[in-house]
Structure formats: structure tokens, C-alpha cells
Design a protein around this motif. Structure first.
Motif, PDB file in Angstrom:
ATOM      1  N   SER B  82      42.086  -2.624 -20.134  1.00 55.47           N
ATOM      2  CA  SER B  82      40.759  -2.911 -20.185  1.00 55.47           C
ATOM      3  C   SER B  82      40.242  -3.630 -18.882  1.00 55.47           C
ATOM      4  O   SER B  82      38.933  -3.521 -18.813  1.00 55.47           O
ATOM      5  N   LEU B  83      41.180  -4.233 -18.196  1.00 57.48           N
ATOM      6  CA  LEU B  83      40.509  -4.752 -16.812  1.00 57.48           C
ATOM      7  C   LEU B  83      40.038  -3.716 -16.002  1.00 57.48           C
ATOM      8  O   LEU B  83      39.178  -3.707 -15.244  1.00 57.48           O
ATOM      9  N   VAL B  84      40.543  -2.098 -16.237  1.00 57.97           N
ATOM     10  CA  VAL B  84      39.998  -1.295 -15.214  1.00 57.97           C
ATOM     11  C   VAL B  84      38.657  -0.913 -15.947  1.00 57.97           C
ATOM     12  O   VAL B  84      37.788  -0.535 -15.045  1.00 57.97           O
ATOM     13  N   GLN B  85      38.706  -0.876 -17.309  1.00 55.48           N
ATOM     14  CA  GLN B  85      37.345  -0.617 -18.025  1.00 55.48           C
ATOM     15  C   GLN B  85      36.206  -1.456 -17.356  1.00 55.48           C
ATOM     16  O   GLN B  85      35.088  -1.099 -17.017  1.00 55.48           O
ATOM     17  N   PHE B  86      36.559  -2.634 -17.404  1.00 54.26           N
ATOM     18  CA  PHE B  86      35.876  -3.834 -16.973  1.00 54.26           C
ATOM     19  C   PHE B  86      35.447  -3.715 -15.621  1.00 54.26           C
ATOM     20  O   PHE B  86      34.087  -4.133 -15.340  1.00 54.26           O
ATOM     21  N   VAL B  87      36.279  -3.524 -14.650  1.00 55.14           N
ATOM     22  CA  VAL B  87      35.971  -3.345 -13.235  1.00 55.14           C
ATOM     23  C   VAL B  87      34.693  -2.296 -13.353  1.00 55.14           C
ATOM     24  O   VAL B  87      33.883  -2.127 -12.374  1.00 55.14           O
ATOM     25  N   GLY B 103      34.038   7.282  -8.112  1.00 57.03           N
ATOM     26  CA  GLY B 103      33.872   8.255  -9.105  1.00 57.03           C
ATOM     27  C   GLY B 103      35.042   8.417 -10.193  1.00 57.03           C
ATOM     28  O   GLY B 103      35.393   7.125 -10.691  1.00 57.03           O
ATOM     29  N   ILE B 104      35.969   9.397 -10.204  1.00 56.79           N
ATOM     30  CA  ILE B 104      36.841   9.605 -11.160  1.00 56.79           C
ATOM     31  C   ILE B 104      37.966   8.621 -10.795  1.00 56.79           C
ATOM     32  O   ILE B 104      38.856   8.482 -11.881  1.00 56.79           O
ATOM     33  N   PHE B 105      38.216   8.028  -9.475  1.00 58.64           N
ATOM     34  CA  PHE B 105      39.480   7.571  -9.253  1.00 58.64           C
ATOM     35  C   PHE B 105      39.540   6.210  -9.968  1.00 58.64           C
ATOM     36  O   PHE B 105      40.795   5.633 -10.315  1.00 58.64           O
ATOM     37  N   LEU B 106      38.317   5.615 -10.444  1.00 59.93           N
ATOM     38  CA  LEU B 106      38.666   4.253 -11.123  1.00 59.93           C
ATOM     39  C   LEU B 106      39.283   4.314 -12.636  1.00 59.93           C
ATOM     40  O   LEU B 106      40.294   3.689 -12.849  1.00 59.93           O
ATOM     41  N   PRO B 107      38.914   5.287 -13.366  1.00 58.04           N
ATOM     42  CA  PRO B 107      39.652   5.331 -14.842  1.00 58.04           C
ATOM     43  C   PRO B 107      41.037   6.020 -14.389  1.00 58.04           C
ATOM     44  O   PRO B 107      41.870   5.078 -15.148  1.00 58.04           O
ATOM     45  N   LEU B 108      41.420   6.404 -13.292  1.00 65.25           N
ATOM     46  CA  LEU B 108      42.631   7.208 -13.093  1.00 65.25           C
ATOM     47  C   LEU B 108      43.620   5.794 -12.877  1.00 65.25           C
ATOM     48  O   LEU B 108      44.855   6.043 -12.781  1.00 65.25           O
ATOM     49  N   ILE B 109      43.199   4.826 -12.316  1.00 66.11           N
ATOM     50  CA  ILE B 109      43.961   3.563 -11.777  1.00 66.11           C
ATOM     51  C   ILE B 109      44.981   3.146 -12.994  1.00 66.11           C
ATOM     52  O   ILE B 109      46.089   2.747 -12.793  1.00 66.11           O
TER      53      ILE B 109
END
Lengths: 218, 192
Positions: B82-87, B103-109
Motif C-alpha cells: 500500500s505504501l508503494v501505491q500511495f507513493v 514509469g513502470i519502476f514504481l509498482p515493481l518496487i
């Protein structure tokens, strides 16, 4: 006739995980535990078995509930299912095999984020019936066990300088250090690429890019 | 002094990628261009610091007092997701330019095992709040460092003659092995 066809279908689903789509050697998934825990055969084997347990259970469950989960929250739901089974596996190892649990350290809980499991849940289990997902997960799991055991055995033989106690030589310390893990796996994948071409099969799918596979996942 | 030790130890001596094997997937996948590697590293560092704070609070204010440590894995991974989603939403709103470049890297974290590993290790070593945050920052710096070094080498590698069967993943793994050996040179820097 039809029955044998179905059976063959299951067999191919199983076998593809062992070689053609081997998660470690072909798809480069689940690299972290592969490199970290393969300092010895037994560590590699037990890590592989733990992962297979989680993979098979979570794939089957995900497949069973695939029609109930709304699309938007599917990744989160998959992760909760996976994390539940990982907790079970971890408590089991802690209770029955405390030594192995200690040797694997934080990599047992880290099975949660092993991309093989989430990858199979997303790519296969969420689109196929439970029986097929079960076989697929079992195949992928076996491929993972084989890869980890091979890597663990190679590193143990060279790292301890003894071939099953028969031949003894100066141990190569590098093999049990982090660097040795990377180099062994690199050489092994190169060798497999070579063998694959030698045996006349078509060139392997371009060595994967975890990014692509993960992009699929997400 | 204590914090400095934690920082150097996590960033260099026990580098998350090269000596603890956490976050190998992005390390192999995103390390082909220096620019991309830097963006990925910074985004990951950011999430790591946040995750270190939030998981510490959850672990010490909720899980431990109520005797629920067996829920650690489930709750940590939900927090991180959820943190990643929020960020992601936050960056999208405040800085569309940065959002596009990541881009795509954020959800991949979310599936980066370095982040869950960080939360679990901090809980295991019973760090206090400040130590956890330092640990998170250091892990992020170490991750970025390893990613950038690798990307720099791989940019050169495009021009080098590599044996046919070793192109792509194998040569990258071998170089990572050599880098790991080089990082072992720091091993004597801090004892323990």
C-alpha cells in the motif's frame, strides 16, 4: 483417446517447468534465494522444497478463488494468500528443523516476494483450473528444486574441497562467498545455453529480463 | 557513532545487493542504462526509508504489544504494497515529470525483496526507531550504488566482444560476482 490427450497435457505442463521454462536457468526468476542459500546441497534442497510447498498451495488456492477476486485487488489478494502459506512453512521449519531454519535465515519469510510464486499466480493460476494450476506449480517448483540443488552441490564440492569424501583438494574459498554464487550461476547458464544450441533445439528465449516478467506480474 | 556504523555497514560493507543478495531482480533487470538505474535506485531508497518507519511503528506499537508477531509477514507485505501505491499516487499528483521518468519502476518496487528484507532484518535485530530509519536509508544508498556501478559497466559492455552463449544474463552475473569480490575489500572496515 481423450483421456490420454488430457494426461499428455498435464505431463507437458509439468515438464516445461523442469527444462524449457525452468524458472532459474531460463526465466531468471527467484534469483535472490537462488544465490543466497545455495552454499550447500542441503540448504538449496530445503529452500527449494519450502518454495515448492508455498508455490503449489498458493497456486491451487488462487486458481480456486480466481472468479471471486475483483481484478483491481488481485495482486494484493495473491500476496495475502502467499504470505499465509509462507508463515506456515516458516513455523513448520522452525518447529521441526530448527538448524535448517537458522541456516536459511530471513530467506524463508522472503519467499513471500519470490517472483516465481507471484508470477505463476498471475500468469497461470488466475487463468486456469485448479488441477492444471497444481501441475504447473509442481513443475515450476521441481525446476526450482533441481536448480537450487545443482547450484548448492557445485558450490559445496568446490567450497569444501571434497567430492563426497572420496577426492580431496584445496578448497576454493571463493565458491562459498557471495562472489562465487554469481559467477557459478553465470557460468552454468552460459553452459546450458551452449548445450541447448548443441543439441539442436532452437535458441532459448532471450534470457529473460526479470523486468519483463515482473511487468507482466504487475 | 552507532548510527554511522549502521549506515556504513548496510551501505557498503554488507551491501544489500552484492553481499546479502536482496533485490537481485531489479539489479539484473534495470541495470542496463545509467539513467534508469539512478531513477530506480532513488525511488527504491525513498520507499525503503518510508517502509522502515512504518513497519517499525506497526511492529513495536501493534504486533509486539498484542503478541501477534506471527502476523509480521502478512502485515509487512500489505504495508509495503500500500505504501508503494500511495507513493505512486503522491508522485503522480505532485510531480508528473518525475512520475513519467520512473514509469513502470514504481509498482515493481513492491516485489523487490530488499524492502521486505529490510523490514524483517530491522525487526530481527531489534533496532530502535532512529536506527531503523538509518538502516533503511543506508540500504537504499547501497542499492543505488550497486545499481549505478553495474549500469555503468553494462553500458560499456554493449561494445565489448562477449562469447555468443554468454551474452545477456550470464555475463551480467559474472560481472556481478567480480563486483561482489571487490566489495569484499571493505570487509575489514568495520568489525561486526
Amino acid at each position: 483417446m481423450a483421456a490420454s490427450k488430457v494426461k499428455r497435457g498435464y505431463l507437458t505442463e509439468y515438464l516445461k517447468g523442469l527444462w524449457d521454462e525452468n524458472p532459474v536457468f531460463r526465466q531468471l526468476l527467484g534469483m535472490c534465494p537462488t544465490l543466497a542459500v545455495t552454499t550447500s546441497t542441503i540448504n538449496g534442497l530445503s529452500m527449494g522444497l519450502a518454495t515448492t510447498f508455498v508455490l503449489v498451495c498458493s497456486s491451487t488456492i488462487v486458481s480456486l478463488i480466481r472468479k471471486l477476486i475483483p481484478d483491481q485487488v488481485r495482486i494484493a489478494s495473491f500476496i495475502v494468500v502467499i504470505a499465509t502459506f509462507v508463515t506456515m512453512a516458516d513455523l513448520f521449519l522452525k518447529g521441526i528443523f530448527p538448524d535448517i531454519s537458522k541456516a536459511l535465515g530471513p530467506f524463508v519469510p522472503l519467499i513471500v516476494v519470490n517472483c516465481i510464486i507471484l508470477g505463476r499466480a498471475e500468469v497461470f493460476a488466475s487463468k486456469n483450473d485448479p488441477a492444471k494450476s497444481f501441475v504447473d506449480a509442481l513443475g515450476m517448483g521441481s525446476g526450482f528444486v533441481v536448480a537450487l540443488t545443482v547450484l548448492g552441490t557445485i558450490r559445496e564440492i568446490f567450497g569444501t574441497g571434497s567430492l563426497f569424501g572420496l577426492v580431496n583438494f584445496e578448497p576454493w574459498v571463493i565458491m562459498i562467498l557471495p562472489g562465487g554464487a554469481f559467477i557459478t550461476l553465470g557460468l552454468l547458464i552460459g553452459l546450458l545455453n551452449y548445450l541447448k544450441e548443441k543439441t539442436g533445439q532452437q535458441q532459448a528465449a532471450p534470457a529473460c529480463l526479470p523486468v519483463d516478467s515482473q511487468a507482466e506480474v504487475n | 557513532m552507532d548510527l554511522l556504523l549502521i549506515f556504513i555497514s548496510a551501505a557498503i560493507v554488507n551491501n544489500f545487493v552484492l553481499s546479502m543478495f536482496l533485490g537481485i531482480c531489479p539489479f539484473l533487470g534495470v541495470s542496463n542504462k545509467l539513467e534508469k538505474a539512478l531513477s530506480m535506485g532513488l525511488a527504491t531508497t525513498f520507499v525503503m526509508v518510508l517502509a522502515a518507519m512504518v513497519t517499525w511503528l506497526i511492529n513495536n506499537l501493534i504486533l509486539v504489544p498484542f503478541g501477534l508477531p506471527f502476523l509480521q509477514y502478512v502485515s509487512f507485505i500489505i504495508v509495503i504494497a500500500s505504501l508503494v501505491q500511495f507513493v505512486e499516487m503522491f508522485i503522480k499528483k505532485t510531480s508528473p515529470a518525475l512520475y513519467r521518468s520512473l514509469g513502470i519502476f514504481l509498482p515493481l518496487i513492491t516485489t523487490n525483496c530488499a524492502i521486505l528484507g529490510l523490514a524483517l532484518l530491522a525487526a530481527l535485530r531489534e533496532y530502535n526507531f532512529l536506527q531503523s530509519v538509518t538502516f533503511g536509508l543506508a540500504a537504499g544508498v547501497g542499492f543505488t550504488l550497486a545499481l549505478c556501478i553495474m549500469a555503468g559497466i553494462r553500458e560499456e559492455l554493449d561494445l565489448a566482444p562477449v562469447p555468443e552463449h554468454f551474452k545477456g544474463a550470464p555475463i551480467t552475473l559474472i560481472i556481478a560476482g567480480l563486483l561482489a569480490l571487490a566489495f569484499m575489500g571493505f570487509a575489514g572496515l568495520i568489525s561486526g
